[in-house]
Enzyme design. Structure first.
Site, PDB file in Angstrom:
ATOM      1  CE1 TYR A  57      -4.328   0.442  -0.272  1.00 47.47           C
ATOM      2  CE2 TYR A  57      -4.375  -1.476   1.153  1.00 47.47           C
ATOM      3  CZ  TYR A  57      -5.015  -0.619   0.274  1.00 47.47           C
ATOM      4  OH  TYR A  57      -6.326  -0.824  -0.046  1.00 47.47           O
ATOM      5  CD  GLU A  59      -4.184   4.695   0.703  1.00 43.18           C
ATOM      6  OE1 GLU A  59      -3.307   3.903   1.132  1.00 43.18           O
ATOM      7  OE2 GLU A  59      -5.405   4.570   0.888  1.00 43.18           O
ATOM      8  CG  ASP A 203      -8.766   9.833 -23.857  1.00 44.67           C
ATOM      9  OD1 ASP A 203      -7.786   9.083 -24.040  1.00 44.67           O
ATOM     10  OD2 ASP A 203      -9.835   9.452 -23.353  1.00 44.67           O
ATOM     11  CB  THR A 229      -5.367   3.214 -21.481  1.00 44.00           C
ATOM     12  OG1 THR A 229      -5.313   3.299 -22.901  1.00 44.00           O
ATOM     13  CG2 THR A 229      -6.781   3.426 -20.998  1.00 44.00           C
ATOM     14  CE  LYS A 232      -7.857   1.564 -25.172  1.00 51.05           C
ATOM     15  NZ  LYS A 232      -8.025   2.415 -23.980  1.00 51.05           N
ATOM     16  NE  ARG A 238      -7.413  -3.956 -18.984  1.00 53.47           N
ATOM     17  CZ  ARG A 238      -7.674  -4.144 -20.274  1.00 53.47           C
ATOM     18  NH1 ARG A 238      -7.024  -5.048 -20.966  1.00 53.47           N
ATOM     19  NH2 ARG A 238      -8.586  -3.424 -20.879  1.00 53.47           N
TER      20      ARG A 238
HETATM   21  N1  DSN Z   1     -12.628   0.210 -24.302  1.00 62.73           N
HETATM   22  C1  DSN Z   1     -11.756   1.054 -25.068  1.00 62.73           C
HETATM   23  C2  DSN Z   1     -11.799   0.725 -26.508  1.00 62.73           C
HETATM   24  O1  DSN Z   1     -12.001  -0.423 -26.838  1.00 62.73           O
HETATM   25  O2  DSN Z   1     -11.601   1.611 -27.336  1.00 62.73           O
HETATM   26  C3  DSN Z   1     -12.050   2.479 -24.844  1.00 62.73           C
HETATM   27  O3  DSN Z   1     -12.119   2.708 -23.485  1.00 62.73           O
END
Ligand code: DSN
Length: 420
Positions: A57, A59, A203, A229, A232, A238
Site C-alpha cells: 500500500y 497512498e 485523450d 491508458t 493499447k 492495464r
Molecule cells: N474500451 C476502449 C476501446 O475499446 O476503445 C475504450 O475505453
C-alpha cells in the site's frame, strides 16, 4: 528446496483458474486479435506487473506517503514518471490512475465544478463515454455538448466545434477518440479552446504508443492536459496516466489522490516503467511505424474487396468498416469472424441508423498482430479471409476452415509474453 518452491503453484491451489488462464493463453495464441484497443505485453512487462509489488500500500506520492516502507515503491514510481516525461517530452505525469476512465474523471475533478459546460466528440462519432456522453457520469454531472463528424467525409467537424464552443463556453474541451481512423489535429482544437478560454484535454489512449514513437503528432505542449491508458498501442499493463503542464501538476495529483482513488497499484506502476523503457528503444519506433503501415495495407486491401471504410481509409492503427453495403450487421460479422479466429468488435458508425448493441460497423486494428511480427503478406491474407467470412457468415464449414488456416498462420508468429 527453498521456501517458495514448497509453496503450492496456481495449478495446485486453483486448477480451475489455472486452466482458464491456459485457455486464454491458447486463445490469444491461435487467433488473430484485431480489437484496436488490445495488444500483447512483453514478458518483461508481464513479470513486473505480476510481482510482489501487488502486496504494498502506498497512498500519496513519492516522499509524501501515508504508510511506511516506501523505499522501493518511491524509486519505482519516480522511475516510471521520469521515463515517461522524457519519452513524451512532458513537464509532469501522474501514473496512478487505475485506467483511462478514472484518469479522465480526475481531469474533470481538477478543472471543473458540477454542471460546468464541457465538450467532447460524441460516442456515435467515435468519441469515448467519459468525454461527456449521456449514459456516463460525465454526461450527467456536467452540461455536455457533443460535437460530431461531417456527414460528407466523417472527419471531425471543426466548424461545429467552434460554433458549439462559442455558444456554450465550455470549461473543458476534450479531443480524443476510440473509433476514429484519422490524425487528430490538436492545434486546431487549441485554437478554438483559446478563443473561448477552455481547458484543452487530449485523450490519447488509443494512440499513445504511436505518439511516443513519433508516428502520430503529439498533443504535449499543445493541450493543457493529456490522458491515456497504458495498455493499447503503448503496450504496457492495464493502467492510466495523466500528463500536464507544470502549473497543473498539483491539481491533477490532488484529483487522483485523495480526490478519486486510494492506493496506487504499484505492480502496474512497475509494468508501466518497463513499458516506458521498451517504448524508448529504436525497435519500438519500428513497431509503431509497422502498426500504421499494416493498417494502411489492410485498409486498402479491404477497400479493394468492396468494403466501405469510414473516412475512406486510415492514418493510424484502426479501421472502421461500415458493413451496410455488404448487407451484414456488424454484430453478425463480428461473431462469424470470431468463430473463424479473427477477433474484432462490432461498432456504431457515424450517423448509424442501427442501435449501439446491433450496429452497422466493425472496428478492427493492427496493434496486436503487429506485435507478433506480422506484415504486408499477412494483411493481404487477412483481408481475403475477412472477405470470405463476411460474404457467408452462416457457413459453418467455411468458418471452421478459415479458423484452421488462421491457426496455421499464427503458429509462425508466436506472440510476445506467452510461453511457446
Ligand atoms: N474500451 C476502449 C476501446 O475499446 O476503445 C475504450 O475505453
Amino acid at each position: 528446496m527453498n521456501e517458495s518452491n514448497r509453496e503450492p503453484t496456481l495449478s495446485v491451489v486453483d486448477p480451475t483458474i489455472a486452466q482458464l488462464i491456459a485457455d486464454e493463453e491458447r486463445r490469444e495464441t491461435v487467433k488473430l486479435r484485431l480489437i484496436p484497443s488490445e495488444n500483447y505485453v512483453s514478458r518483461a512487462v508481464l513479470e513486473a506487473s505480476g510481482s510482489v509489488l501487488t502486496n504494498k500500500y502506498s497512498e500519496g506520492y513519492a516522499n509524501k506517503r501515508y504508510y511506511e516502507g516506501q523505499q522501493i515503491v518511491d524509486e519505482i514510481e519516480n522511475l516510471a514518471c521520469s521515463r515517461l516525461c522524457e519519452l513524451f517530452g512532458a513537464d509532469h505525469v501522474n501514473v496512478q490512475p487505475y485506467s483511462g476512465s478514472p484518469a479522465n474523471l480526475a481531469v474533470y475533478f481538477a478543472f471543473c465544478q458540477p454542471h460546468d459546460p464541457i465538450m467532447g466528440l460524441g460516442l456515435p462519432a467515435g468519441g469515448h463515454l467519459t468525454h461527456g456522453w449521456n449514459v456516463s457520469i460525465t454526461g450527467k454531472y456536467f452540461q455536455s455538448h457533443a460535437y460530431g463528424v461531417r456527414k460528407e467525409d466523417h472527419r471531425i467537424d471543426f466548424a461545429e466545434v467552434r460554433a458549439l464552443a462559442k455558444e456554450h463556453k465550455p470549461k473543458l474541451m476534450w479531443c480524443g477518440t476510440t473509433a476514429y481512423p484519422r490524425i487528430l489535429e490538436f492545434d486546431k482544437f487549441r485554437e478554438i479552446a483559446d478563443e473561448v478560454g477552455a481547458v484543452l484535454a487530449a485523450d490519447i489512449a488509443h494512440i499513445s504508443g504511436l505518439v511516443a514513437a513519433g508516428v502520430h503528432p503529439s498533443p504535449i505542449g499543445i493541450a493543457d492536459v493529456v490522458t491515456s491508458t497504458t495498455h493499447k498501442t503503448f503496450r504496457g499493463p492495464r493502467g492510466g496516466m495523466i500528463f500536464c503542464k507544470k502549473e497543473h501538476a498539483k491539481a491533477i495529483n490532488r484529483a487522483v489522490f485523495p480526490g478519486l482513488q486510494g492506493g496506487p497499484h504499484n505492480h502496474v506502476t512497475a509494468g508501466i516503467a518497463v513499458a516506458a523503457k521498451e517504448a524508448s528503444m529504436p525497435e519500438f519506433k519500428t513497431y509503431a511505424q509497422n502498426v500504421v503501415d499494416n493498417a494502411k495495407v489492410l485498409a486498402e486491401a479491404l477497400a479493394g474487396k468492396g468494403f466501405d471504410l469510414v473516412t475512406g481509409g486510415t492514418d493510424n492503427h484502426l479501421i472502421l468498416l461500415d458493413l451496410t453495403p455488404k448487407n451484414v450487421p456488424g454484430k453478425v460479422a463480428a461473431q462469424a469472424l470470431d468463430k473463424a479466429g479473427i477477433v474484432g468488435n462490432y461498432n456504431s458508425v457515424p450517423f448509424d441508423p442501427r442501435k449501439p448493441f446491433d450496429p452497422s460497423g466493425l472496428r478492427i486494428g493492427t496493434p496486436a498482430i503487429t506485435s507478433r511480427g506480422m506484415g504486408k503478406d499477412e494483411m493481404l491474407k487477412l483481408a481475403d479471409w475477412m472477405d470470405r467470412v463476411v460474404a457467408a457468415p452462416d457457413d459453418d464449414a467455411l468458418l471452421t476452415q478459415v479458423a484452421r488456416e488462421v491457426e496455421e498462420l499464427c503458429r509462425s508468429f508466436p506472440p510476445p509474453g506467452i510461453p511457446a
